[in-house]
Design an enzyme around this catalytic site. Structure first.
Site, PDB file in Angstrom:
ATOM      1  N   ASP A 161      -2.273  -4.464 -18.818  1.00 26.39           N
ATOM      2  CA  ASP A 161      -1.261  -3.405 -18.992  1.00 26.39           C
ATOM      3  C   ASP A 161      -1.344  -2.753 -20.371  1.00 26.39           C
ATOM      4  O   ASP A 161      -0.361  -2.169 -20.850  1.00 26.39           O
ATOM      5  CB  ASP A 161       0.169  -3.952 -18.769  1.00 26.39           C
ATOM      6  CG  ASP A 161       0.368  -4.486 -17.359  1.00 26.39           C
ATOM      7  OD1 ASP A 161      -0.224  -3.915 -16.425  1.00 26.39           O
ATOM      8  OD2 ASP A 161       1.105  -5.470 -17.196  1.00 26.39           O
ATOM      9  N   GLU A 183       7.473   5.976  -8.589  1.00 20.89           N
ATOM     10  CA  GLU A 183       6.022   5.744  -8.572  1.00 20.89           C
ATOM     11  C   GLU A 183       5.335   6.703  -7.609  1.00 20.89           C
ATOM     12  O   GLU A 183       4.279   7.255  -7.898  1.00 20.89           O
ATOM     13  CB  GLU A 183       5.715   4.299  -8.151  1.00 20.89           C
ATOM     14  CG  GLU A 183       6.135   3.257  -9.163  1.00 20.89           C
ATOM     15  CD  GLU A 183       5.705   1.859  -8.768  1.00 20.89           C
ATOM     16  OE1 GLU A 183       4.616   1.686  -8.188  1.00 20.89           O
ATOM     17  OE2 GLU A 183       6.481   0.910  -9.021  1.00 20.89           O
ATOM     18  N   ASN A 197      -4.090   2.558 -13.365  1.00 22.15           N
ATOM     19  CA  ASN A 197      -3.155   1.609 -12.752  1.00 22.15           C
ATOM     20  C   ASN A 197      -1.743   2.162 -12.879  1.00 22.15           C
ATOM     21  O   ASN A 197      -1.454   2.976 -13.753  1.00 22.15           O
ATOM     22  CB  ASN A 197      -3.233   0.253 -13.465  1.00 22.15           C
ATOM     23  CG  ASN A 197      -2.331  -0.788 -12.823  1.00 22.15           C
ATOM     24  OD1 ASN A 197      -2.258  -0.896 -11.591  1.00 22.15           O
ATOM     25  ND2 ASN A 197      -1.610  -1.552 -13.627  1.00 22.15           N
ATOM     26  N   HIS A 225       2.257   0.724 -13.226  1.00 21.26           N
ATOM     27  CA  HIS A 225       3.033  -0.489 -13.516  1.00 21.26           C
ATOM     28  C   HIS A 225       4.517  -0.134 -13.423  1.00 21.26           C
ATOM     29  O   HIS A 225       4.933   0.912 -13.920  1.00 21.26           O
ATOM     30  CB  HIS A 225       2.690  -1.000 -14.923  1.00 21.26           C
ATOM     31  CG  HIS A 225       3.380  -2.274 -15.254  1.00 21.26           C
ATOM     32  ND1 HIS A 225       2.929  -3.499 -14.817  1.00 21.26           N
ATOM     33  CD2 HIS A 225       4.516  -2.521 -15.960  1.00 21.26           C
ATOM     34  CE1 HIS A 225       3.749  -4.439 -15.243  1.00 21.26           C
ATOM     35  NE2 HIS A 225       4.728  -3.876 -15.936  1.00 21.26           N
ATOM     36  N   GLY A 254       0.782  -1.242   0.000  1.00 19.57           N
ATOM     37  CA  GLY A 254       0.000   0.000   0.000  1.00 19.57           C
ATOM     38  C   GLY A 254       0.809   1.286   0.000  1.00 19.57           C
ATOM     39  O   GLY A 254       0.296   2.345   0.365  1.00 19.57           O
ATOM     40  N   SER A 255       2.057   1.225  -0.471  1.00 22.40           N
ATOM     41  CA  SER A 255       2.847   2.461  -0.414  1.00 22.40           C
ATOM     42  C   SER A 255       2.365   3.499  -1.431  1.00 22.40           C
ATOM     43  O   SER A 255       2.447   4.706  -1.179  1.00 22.40           O
ATOM     44  CB  SER A 255       4.341   2.160  -0.602  1.00 22.40           C
ATOM     45  OG  SER A 255       4.634   1.748  -1.909  1.00 22.40           O
TER      46      SER A 255
HETATM   47  C1  GRF Z   1       4.038  -1.213  -7.392  1.00 21.75           C
HETATM   48  O1  GRF Z   1       5.324  -1.529  -7.799  1.00 21.75           O
HETATM   49  C2  GRF Z   1       3.142  -1.012  -8.599  1.00 21.75           C
HETATM   50  O2  GRF Z   1       3.820  -0.538  -9.714  1.00 21.75           O
HETATM   51  C3  GRF Z   1       2.625  -2.391  -8.868  1.00 21.75           C
HETATM   52  O3  GRF Z   1       2.479  -2.991  -7.607  1.00 21.75           O
HETATM   53  C4  GRF Z   1       3.355  -2.380  -6.672  1.00 21.75           C
HETATM   54  C5  GRF Z   1       2.523  -1.933  -5.528  1.00 21.75           C
HETATM   55  O4  GRF Z   1       3.282  -1.437  -4.458  1.00 21.75           O
HETATM   56  N1  GRF Z   1       1.405  -2.347  -9.639  1.00 21.75           N
HETATM   57  P1  GRF Z   1       2.553  -0.785  -3.210  1.00 21.75           P
HETATM   58  O5  GRF Z   1       1.582  -1.819  -2.667  1.00 21.75           O
HETATM   59  O6  GRF Z   1       1.866   0.450  -3.677  1.00 21.75           O
HETATM   60  O7  GRF Z   1       3.644  -0.494  -2.227  1.00 21.75           O
END
Ligand code: GRF
Length: 202
Positions: A158, A187, A115, A117, A20-21
């Site tokens: 994707d 991200e 989403n 990725h 959930g980061s």
């Molecule tokens: C991230 O690397 C995202 O790109 C992928 O899943 C991971 C989720 O990480 N879809 P988090 O749970 O948000 O930490």
């Protein structure tokens, strides 16, 4: 005259399966007023998702809906959709959600599902390209750079329209773990910023 200041805030529903980061980065951007939206529900498809505790700690409404609770995929999807609709969700944010969305939710939210990725799509996307497998493939191919992509979600894994990308270098001697960490930091910058731009267009 309607201005962006008095426009109602788009309601986000965030789907997670793990740490959930990204959800946390989005919630933080909202708290910092960098993102004009509200998170009306965080849904996890497993009670083991650490992100649920983080969301609760940030005062967000959470719910856990697992596939095992239902006899059929259709019933599971219906429950997911009901959770989103009951929370008045305008836009669905996938943030580390590990199931493929079925047609019911795709149809209910056309062009309203995003989403992120951890690669520069269309490279290193598609079936099986999740988690560390992505970064290992990037390193095996000897790429000089990687990054992350925010895209709209459709029925092709994707494969939806790319909204934005953030590039990071692959460094000499990188391990998949080191690369994953660098991409994840990117991200956390990219996703809230893209959602903020996207929400302005709603
Ligand atoms: C991230 O690397 C995202 O790109 C992928 O899943 C991971 C989720 O990480 N879809 P988090 O749970 O948000 O930490």
């Amino acid at each position: 005259m309607t201005t962006s200041l008095n426009k109602s805030k788009p309601k986000l529903g965030i789907l997670i399966s793990g740490r959930g980061s990204n959800m946390q980065a989005i919630a933080t951007a909202i708290n910092n007023k960098a993102l004009h939206a509200s998170i009306t529900v965080v849904v996890a498809n497993t009670a083991k998702a650490v992100g649920i505790e983080i969301a609760q700690g940030m005062g967000l409404t959470t719910t856990v809906i697992t596939r095992k609770q239902f006899a059929t995929q259709n019933d599971f999807e219906s429950a997911m959709l009901a959770a989103l609709q009951n929370a008045g969700v305008d836009c669905v944010i996938l943030a580390g959600y590990n199931r493929i969305l079925g047609q019911m939710i795709l149809n209910a939210y056309p062009n309203r599902i995003l989403n992120i990725h951890p690669s520069l799509l269309p490279k290193y996307g598609g079936k099986g390209m999740v988690g560390m497998a992505v970064h290992e493939a990037v390193l095996d191919a000897g790429e000089a750079e990687s990054g992350c992509t925010v895209h709209l979600v459709n029925a092709v894994i994707d494969g939806g329209e790319i909204l934005a990308q953030h590039r990071v270098p692959v460094l000499e001697g990188d391990t998949s773990l080191a690369l994953a960490k660098r991409v994840l930091q990117a991200e956390h910058m990219l996703y809230p910023a893209v959602i903020a731009d996207y929400c302005k267009m709603l």
